[in-house]
Write a protein that holds these residues in place. Structure first.
Motif, short mmCIF file in Angstrom:
data_model
loop_
_atom_site.label_atom_id
_atom_site.label_comp_id
_atom_site.label_asym_id
_atom_site.label_seq_id
_atom_site.Cartn_x
_atom_site.Cartn_y
_atom_site.Cartn_z
N LYS A 99 43.59 41.12 35.76
CA LYS A 99 42.69 41.96 37.00
C LYS A 99 41.13 41.54 36.55
O LYS A 99 40.60 41.38 37.46
CB LYS A 99 43.02 43.25 36.65
CG LYS A 99 44.51 43.56 37.16
CD LYS A 99 44.93 44.90 36.88
CE LYS A 99 46.18 45.35 37.06
NZ LYS A 99 46.45 46.72 36.58
N ALA A 100 40.94 41.57 35.27
CA ALA A 100 39.39 41.48 35.24
C ALA A 100 38.86 40.03 35.78
O ALA A 100 37.67 40.03 36.35
CB ALA A 100 38.85 41.39 33.45
N THR A 101 39.62 38.80 35.54
CA THR A 101 39.20 37.84 36.03
C THR A 101 39.17 37.61 37.35
O THR A 101 38.40 37.15 38.21
CB THR A 101 40.06 36.59 35.44
OG1 THR A 101 39.75 36.64 33.97
CG2 THR A 101 39.60 35.25 35.83
N ALA A 102 40.25 38.28 38.00
CA ALA A 102 40.45 38.40 39.47
C ALA A 102 39.09 39.31 40.05
O ALA A 102 38.62 38.71 41.20
CB ALA A 102 41.66 39.11 40.12
N ALA A 103 38.72 40.28 39.56
CA ALA A 103 37.69 41.04 39.88
C ALA A 103 36.35 40.23 39.79
O ALA A 103 35.57 40.23 40.69
CB ALA A 103 37.73 42.45 39.08
N LEU A 104 36.18 39.58 38.78
CA LEU A 104 34.87 38.95 38.64
C LEU A 104 34.76 37.78 39.61
O LEU A 104 33.66 37.66 40.22
CB LEU A 104 34.98 38.06 37.13
CG LEU A 104 34.78 39.07 35.83
CD1 LEU A 104 34.87 38.20 34.56
CD2 LEU A 104 33.20 39.72 35.94
N TYR A 105 35.79 37.00 39.94
CA TYR A 105 35.57 36.20 41.09
C TYR A 105 35.42 36.73 42.40
O TYR A 105 34.99 36.19 43.35
CB TYR A 105 36.85 34.93 41.02
CG TYR A 105 36.82 34.21 39.80
CD1 TYR A 105 35.64 33.35 39.70
CD2 TYR A 105 37.95 34.11 39.08
CE1 TYR A 105 35.55 32.44 38.73
CE2 TYR A 105 37.90 32.95 37.97
CZ TYR A 105 36.81 32.56 37.91
OH TYR A 105 36.71 31.26 36.85
N THR A 106 35.98 37.93 42.47
CA THR A 106 35.61 38.81 43.81
C THR A 106 34.26 39.08 44.07
O THR A 106 33.70 38.83 45.11
CB THR A 106 36.77 39.81 43.95
OG1 THR A 106 38.12 39.80 43.69
CG2 THR A 106 36.41 40.52 45.36
#
Length: 350
Positions: free
Chosen positions: A193-200
């Motif tokens: 989730k952290a990586t998905a949030a960063l790219y968002t």
């Protein structure tokens, strides 16, 4: 969020005694700003762990304040008049914790977007986290101001995590296990989730990931670099009591386990759990959590103590000796006598 760029002053996990030379610089092709070559690279599918984004709830205002002072940041003395004159450290900690976001992550976000953690000036203060600043250009006046920027950034990230926790994709379609193209472009399948949030928040991989190959912008991979750099530069603790030692060489408090090569006698001393330094040795301890060694200067032909400011013979620019023996850009040194890590211990002009 609009992509911002920053000078990579000290990548995490640098080899002891090594680091960027005082003369090394690469110009960002898009912004004209300076980036240094990546020495630490991250998996673009797993930039940070989920706990990196949501942990650190024990971090205190005092710790953040000490860290800002250690970095010579303009934010160390800033108070936001729009938020009842609360200090920058207070706003970072309070607004982050209000959304269960790690204050240490917020420091990395601020540095990535505006360089304010290491800058001695107020440049980019109104858009400190790049929140409300789309790639298409311009920033919303609704989020102008330091306090609003911290609040906006923390709320945005919490919103992304709420969607991800519910099994939904974020507002721009990022989700763990789902392949999606970034603006670099690169095909990324976030592991967590952290990586998905960063790219968002910033849909660019950037220069500090293993696979993408982009070399001329910072991107979300720079957030990972800054997070791990800042994590290693200060003893943030794990939720228990926080002990620090004051170092005259660093001119700031340092955490337990941090090693400092004294400016007075070049002896290595390490901060202990009782708040005092060890008697010292001529060789660097092997268990340092972070370190402040002398920096090797090609201009002077010798090594100099931490915080020393030197005008480089290579590019005529000023640099200051920082943590891990890395030189940091210090353009204000000749006029103010200070740099990104505080007051110049000594100054050497050409």
């Amino acid at each position: 969020m609009k992509l911002r760029y920053t000078l990579l002053l000290l990548p995490a996990l640098l080899a002891v005694g090594c680091g960027p030379s005082e003369d090394e610089a690469v110009v960002d092709e898009l912004t004209g700003q300076v980036l240094e070559p990546a020495t630490t690279e991250y998996d673009m599918h797993r930039l940070l762990e989920d706990t990196d984004i949501t942990g650190g709830q024990w971090i205190t205002v005092a710790q953040v304040q000490a860290f800002l002072q250690q970095k010579g940041s303009y934010l160390a003395t800033y108070k936001d008049p729009a938020w009842n004159n609360k200090t920058a450290a207070t706003l970072i900690v309070e607004q982050s914790k209000l959304q269960t976001i790690n204050p240490l992550y917020m420091l990395a976000r601020i540095q990535t977007e505006s360089s304010l953690i290491t800058s001695g000036t107020s440049t980019n203060l109104a858009k400190a986290t790049g929140c409300g600043c789309p790639d298409s250009g311009g920033c919303s006046t609704s989020y102008a101001g330091f306090g609003k920027q911290i609040e906006c950034s923390a709320k945005k990230l919490r919103g992304y995590l709420v969607d991800l926790d519910a099994g939904r994709a974020t507002i721009s379609g990022w989700k763990p296990g789902v392949l999606k193209s970034t603006s670099d472009p690169c095909s990324v399948k976030p592991v967590n989730k952290a990586t998905a949030a960063l790219y968002t928040y910033t849909p660019w991989v950037g220069a500090y990931a293993i696979q993408c190959g982009r070399t001329d912008i910072g991107g979300s991979s720079l957030v990972a670099v800054k997070y791990n750099q800042f994590k290693g530069e200060y003893n943030w603790g794990t939720g228990g009591s926080t002990v620090t030692c004051y170092s005259g060489t660093v001119e700031a408090n340092v955490g337990v386990g941090v090693c400092v090569q004294s400016s007075s006698d070049a002896i290595w001393r390490q901060c202990q759990a009782d708040g005092t330094f060890t008697a010292g040795t001529t060789t660097k301890p092997t268990n340092c959590t972070a370190s402040w060694p002398y920096c090797s200067s090609a201009t002077l032909g010798r090594s100099v103590p931490a915080r020393t400011c030197v005008q480089s013979s290579g590019d005529s620019q000023w640099h200051q000796c920082g943590a891990e023996g890395a030189w940091q850009s210090a353009p204000t040194a000749p006029t103010s006598g200070t740099g990104p890590v505080g007051t110049c211990y000594a100054t050497y002009a050409l």
